[in-house]
Design a protein around this motif. Structure first.
Motif: not given
Length: 452
Positions: A212-228
């Protein structure tokens, strides 16, 4: 001849009378049981029977007022249903913030003040309050709590010395939610069961996240926080972190190693949980997934995302876990303990209470209610037509476990929050550095903890 017949008849009558007397004597226990069964639906008063024996109490015989310490407004439908069943019991609610409950209990005891008849206990304060040893054993008279009617994962979590001292109130089983449009774009499906078939474990999750990171050019990630991620992994851990004061170092090391692996993959952003920026992520399209306990759709996702039918719910890799939730306990020596118990028993351990609580948006831990599909059915606007009740209470709940915690877990939680912030913002901070920092912080905050 007639005299002989008369004598035989009298002997038969006497024999029948003696047999009847024996049956009554042997069947005395059934008489009591029948009284108790009849009393379950009795709303009249408990008067004496013809033999002068005290009858079992009817619902109207429970009279008086009990004091409840809580931070939540009492749920109106459940309270009305309780008042209908027990018309002579009144609830006096005293507002105490969740984080202040343990301190108020301590100061009240120290000053010789009067404790409440029942206290609401937030999960984050549970270990501290349980450690105070002030709560009744609810498996003894007059409570006689039947723990078999709760979920199996509740039993160790709400017990001390192998007996229940609190009854869980609101369900807090957790899965993960995802934005359907992003799932469709990057994984080819937005169907929950198909998503579960793709994400069979967290290693697969990380690899898919990299794509996902590669396909979106780094714009889309899986979770917003390491706390999650930490909350999820902590909830799924295979063993408790503590056995008394002894820290389970291998278990903690496993969690920290996984956190570093997630961080290094680049698929998790650096936001802190429960901040305005983190709340805003639910209305955006930068993050595919969100940790989602039962209360998340109503209290977090809904208020922060005004659009309908954007989300779906799934069983996480590794299964369901527990996040949050409250319980009720009765302090030892409570003046109106019997009345308080009737309220706990009705709202958290009965079918009537479960149905009333559901109308108020609360799902209790009364296990039998979830056998009825009409009860588990629950939809929420952000999730469209998906039956998220069925997903939470059947699919996710079937894979859920919980871990007993003690007061040392609260110290570790504080330390982990410090370490998480450093992990998220400093890529050079690895497993060894994280464990060293945790050990130093624990030694400063709780010297009694044994690191082995």
């Amino acid at each position: 001849m007639q005299k002989r017949i008369w004598i035989q008849s009298m002997c038969l009558v006497i024999s029948i009378m003696m047999l009847a007397s024996m049956l009554v004597a042997c069947g005395g226990g059934n008489t009591v049981n029948n009284k108790e069964e009849a009393a379950a639906n009795n709303t009249g008063t408990g008067e004496q029977d013809n033999a002068g024996n005290a009858a079992v109490k009817g619902n109207a015989d429970y009279k008086g007022e009990f004091v409840l310490w809580t931070w939540e407004p009492e749920h109106p439908t459940a309270l009305a249903a309780f008042n209908e069943k027990y018309p002579n019991i009144k609830v006096k609610r005293v507002n105490v913030a969740a984080e202040d409950i343990s301190k108020k209990l301590q100061t009240t005891i120290a000053s010789g003040g009067e404790l409440p008849d029942v206290v609401r206990i937030e999960r984050g304060q549970k270990a501290k309050i349980f450690d105070m040893d002030i709560l009744e054993n609810l498996e003894t008279a007059p409570y006689n709590a039947d723990k078999s009617i709760l979920f199996d994962y509740d039993l160790a979590t709400f017990a001390k010395d192998d007996h229940l001292i609190a009854i869980p109130d609101d369900m807090s089983v957790a899965g993960i939610a995802y934005i359907k449009s992003l799932a469709k774009q990057y994984f080819g499906t937005d169907n929950p069961e198909e998503m579960e078939a793709i994400f069979t474990n967290w290693d697969v999750f990380i690899e898919k996240g990299k794509e996902v990171l590669q396909q979106s050019g780094g714009k889309v990630k899986m979770f917003p926080s390491l706390g999650d991620v930490n909350q999820t992994l902590k909830g799924q851990r295979a063993e408790p972190y503590f056995d008394g004061d002894k820290l389970n170092v291998p278990m903690l090391t496993s969690t920290v190693t996984d956190l570093v692996k997630f961080r290094d993959s680049g698929i998790i952003d650096k936001l802190d949980q429960w901040t305005p920026a983190w709340n805003a992520t639910f209305g955006g399209e930068k993050y595919i997934f969100a940790m989602s306990p039962v209360w998340m759709p109503q209290y977090v996702i809904g208020p922060n995302d005004k659009k309908d039918d954007r989300w779906a719910l799934m069983v996480p890799p590794g299964g369901g876990f527990i996040r949050g939730g409250s319980s009720h306990g009765i302090p030892k020596g409570a003046k109106n303990a019997e009345l308080a118990w009737k309220w706990i028993e009705f709202t958290s351990m009965s079918q009537e209470g479960a149905e009333a609580q559901k109308k108020d948006g609360v799902f209790t831990h009364f296990k039998k209610a979830y056998e009825d599909q009409s009860f588990t059915n629950w939809t929420w606007r952000n999730f469209g037509s998906q039956d998220i009740g069925d997903k939470f209470f059947v699919d996710i709940s079937a894979t859920t476990k919980d871990m007993p915690e003690n007061i040392n877990d609260l110290v570790l939680d504080d330390v982990m929050n410090i370490v998480l912030q450093t992990l998220a913002k400093d890529d050079s901070f690895g497993v060894e550095q994280a464990l060293d920092r945790i050990q130093k912080e624990l030694k400063a905050k709780a010297p009694k903890i044994v690191w082995e």
